[in-house]
Design an enzyme around this catalytic site. Structure first.
Site, PDB file in Angstrom:
ATOM      1  N   CYS A 150       3.419   0.895   4.407  1.00  0.00           N
ATOM      2  CA  CYS A 150       4.383   1.445   3.454  1.00  0.00           C
ATOM      3  C   CYS A 150       5.233   2.519   4.140  1.00  0.00           C
ATOM      4  O   CYS A 150       6.416   2.342   4.351  1.00  0.00           O
ATOM      5  CB  CYS A 150       3.662   2.035   2.246  1.00  0.00           C
ATOM      6  SG  CYS A 150       2.902   0.829   1.166  1.00  0.00           S
ATOM      7  N   GLU A 192       3.415   4.795   6.682  1.00  0.00           N
ATOM      8  CA  GLU A 192       2.443   5.484   7.522  1.00  0.00           C
ATOM      9  C   GLU A 192       2.952   5.663   8.953  1.00  0.00           C
ATOM     10  O   GLU A 192       3.403   4.712   9.589  1.00  0.00           O
ATOM     11  CB  GLU A 192       1.130   4.708   7.572  1.00  0.00           C
ATOM     12  CG  GLU A 192       0.521   4.453   6.223  1.00  0.00           C
ATOM     13  CD  GLU A 192       1.019   3.154   5.583  1.00  0.00           C
ATOM     14  OE1 GLU A 192       0.460   2.088   5.876  1.00  0.00           O
ATOM     15  OE2 GLU A 192       1.977   3.217   4.798  1.00  0.00           O
TER      16      GLU A 192
END
Length: 465
Positions: free
Chosen positions: A108, A110
C-alpha cells in the site's frame, strides 16, 4: 488476509510499480521511460500491478501534472509518494544514503530499501479498541471478558491526563502481546518456512549464508500498522473538550449514552458530532490529540528488537481492516455508533473534515511522518475539480505543498457520490467502475456493501480553491 478478502472478491497482490524519484546521486530520475509507463497505466487501467509516482522536489512539474492527468480519469491510480520523505524515513531507520535513494514504497504505502531489505508487515493494531477497553477498566463489552489491565473506573479519572495515563498503560499491554505473538510467528518462518528465491535476490543473504526469513538481508524491519488515527483523535478530543474543559457533559452521562448506542441520547450525539473540534480541519485543539496518540504509539514500538536482528517500526495504514475493526467496537465518545467503520489511514473520520482539502493536509502534517515506514492519506474530489489544466495545476501545487510539510503519501478518488450510488443500485451497468479503496484500487461492484458505503461517506471536495 481473510479480513481483507472479505471486503473484496478481487484481492490484490499489492505489487506497486515505482516511477520517478531520484537516482543514487540524488538527481532527477524522471526520463522518457517514466512517461511511457504512465501512458501504459492510462491506457490499460490495470488493477494490478498497482502504480504510483515518486515525486521529489528534483522532479519537473510536467511529471506530476502528467500523473494527475491520469488520476482525473477516475480509477484511483497512480498514487503519489514523497521521495524526499521516503529517503529521510529510511535514513532514520539506519539505512545508508545509497540504499535509501534506491528504495521506495510497495504494498500500500510501506517504505523499504529495495533489494537490500526484508521488511515485513506483521499485522494491524486497533487504536480505538484500546480506548474502549480503557473506558471499561480492562473489560471488553463485546466479548464480555476482561482482556486488558485494571487501569481504573471512570470516576477515578480526575483529569484528562489521568485518562491518557490509563490509555498509555493499556496501549503498552496490547503492544506487548502483539510483539510476543509476532516473535513466535517470526521464529516459525525462520526455522520452518525458508524463502530461497528471495534469499537469492536480496543483498547479503548469500554473503551471510542466512535465509531471507531468518535475518540474512542487509536490513530487517518489522512493521506494525496503526489503524484509526482520525477516530481515536476525535474520541479523545470529545472527552477532553466536553468532560474536562467545557464541563458541559458528565462522564457518567457520556458513558451511559455510549452503552445505549446513543438511543435516547440523540441530542448529546449531535453535540459530539457537530459541536466538537475534529481532526482534519487544521484545528490545533483536535490535532494535538493526533500528535499525542501518534507519539505514544511510536514510542511503544519503535526500535524494539525482532528475533532476526532487526527492529520494529510503525506505519499507519489499514488496507480494509478499518471496516473489521469498526465492527468489533461499540459506540464511542465522538458520536460514532456501534459497528461503524473507523477512519482509514491517516484520513479524517468520514465526513468530519469540513474546511476543505488544505485543512486536511495541514492536520495530517502535524504528525512526524519521517518516524514511520509509511502513512496513507485518501482524498475524494468531484470530477470537475481536475477537469481543466487550471485544476490540475492547483492540485499539483496542493501535493507539492503537502510534501514540503514532509507528508509521505496522498491518493485521490475522482468520482462523485451520485455515480457511486448509481453503481451500488445497478452493479451490472457499472462493472468497469474502479475506485481507490485504501492503498489499492478495486472494482466498486466487487466490494462489500459496507465498504461501498464507507467510500461514499468520505468527504467529497469540490472545486473551491
Amino acid at each position: 488476509m481473510g479480513v481483507t478478502l472479505k471486503e473484496s472478491s478481487t484481492y490484490t497482490d499489492f505489487s506497486l510499480i515505482n516511477v520517478g524519484g531520484v537516482k543514487e546521486d540524488g538527481s532527477d530520475a524522471v526520463n522518457e521511460l517514466s512517461y511511457l509507463i504512465l501512458d501504459v497505466i492510462e491506457e490499460m487501467r490495470l488493477l494490478q500491478p498497482s502504480s504510483m509516482v515518486q515525486l521529489s522536489k528534483k522532479n519537473p512539474d510536467r511529471f506530476i501534472k502528467r500523473a494527475l492527468g491520469i488520476v482525473k480519469t477516475g480509477f484511483g491510480q497512480p498514487s503519489i509518494f514523497n521521495t524526499d520523505a521516503i529517503v529521510q524515513e529510511l535514513l532514520f531507520q539506519g539505512k545508508n544514503l545509497t540504499d535509501a535513494r534506491n528504495g521506495g514504497a510497495s504494498g500500500c504505502v510501506e517504505t523499504g530499501a529495495f533489494g537490500t531489505e526484508s521488511y515485513i508487515l506483521t499485522g494491524y493494531f486497533n487504536l480505538a479498541k484500546v480506548l474502549e477497553i480503557t473506558l471499561n477498566n480492562g473489560f471488553d463489552p463485546r466479548t464480555k471478558k476482561t482482556i486488558g489491565l485494571k487501569t481504573g473506573e471512570l470516576e477515578s479519572f480526575k483529569t484528562f491526563d489521568d485518562l491518557m495515563g490509563a490509555y498509555e498503560k493499556q496501549l503498552h499491554h496490547f503492544i506487548d502481546l502483539k510483539i510476543e505473538g509476532n516473535n513466535i510467528i517470526e521464529q516459525i518462518y525462520a526455522t520452518q518456512m525458508p524463502a530461497p528465491f528471495m534469499s537469492l535476490v536480496i543483498e547479503d543473504c548469500i554473503k551471510n549464508a542466512t535465509d531471507y526469513n531468518a535475518g540474512g538481508a542487509r536490513y530487517n524491519t518489522n512493521y506494525i500498522q496503526g489503524v484509526g488515527l482520525g477516530s481515536i483523535t476525535d474520541q479523545l478530543t470529545a472527552i477532553k473538550y466536553h468532560v474536562f474543559d467545557q464541563e458541559n457533559i458528565e462522564f457518567s452521562e457520556l458513558k451511559k449514552a455510549i452503552d445505549q448506542n446513543f438511543e435516547g441520547f440523540e441530542k448529546l450525539q449531535n453535540t459530539l458530532i457537530n459541536n466538537t473540534p475534529k481532526y482534519g480541519n487544521d484545528n490545533d485543539y483536535a490535532d494535538y490529540q493526533t500528535r499525542r496518540v501518534f507519539n505514544l504509539y511510536f514510542e511503544a514500538i519503535n526500535g524494539r528488537p525482532t528475533t532476526k536482528g532487526g527492529k520494529y517500526r510503525i506505519n499507519m495504514l489499514p488496507t480494509t481492516s478499518h471496516m473489521y475493526f469498526g465492527s468489533v467496537i461499540g459506540a464511542m465518545p465522538d458520536g460514532r455508533k456501534t459497528g461503524q467503520p473507523l477512519s482509514e489511514g491517516i484520513s479524517p473520520v468520514q465526513g468530519a473534515d469540513r474546511n476543505g482539502p488544505t485543512s486536511v493536509l495541514k492536520s495530517a502534517s502535524k504528525i512526524d511522518h519521517i518516524k514511520t515506514g509509511g502513512t496513507l492519506l485518501n482524498q475524494k474530489f468531484t470530477p470537475d475539480f481536475l477537469a481543466t489544466d487550471e485544476g490540475i495545476d492547483k492540485v499539483s501545487k496542493l501535493v507539492r505543498s503537502y510534501f514540503r510539510l514532509d507528508g509521505h503519501h496522498i491518493q485521490f478518488n475522482v468520482v462523485d457520490a451520485k455515480t457511486l450510488r448509481e453503481a451500488q443500485a445497478n452493479p451490472k451497468e457499472h462493472k468497469d467502475l474502479i475506485v481507490r479503496v485504501a492503498g489499492y484500487s478495486d472494482y466498486f461492484v466487487d466490494l462489500t456493501e459496507e465498504l461501498q458505503n464507507e467510500i461514499i461517506s468520505r468527504t467529497e471536495h469540490e472545486c473551491a480553491f
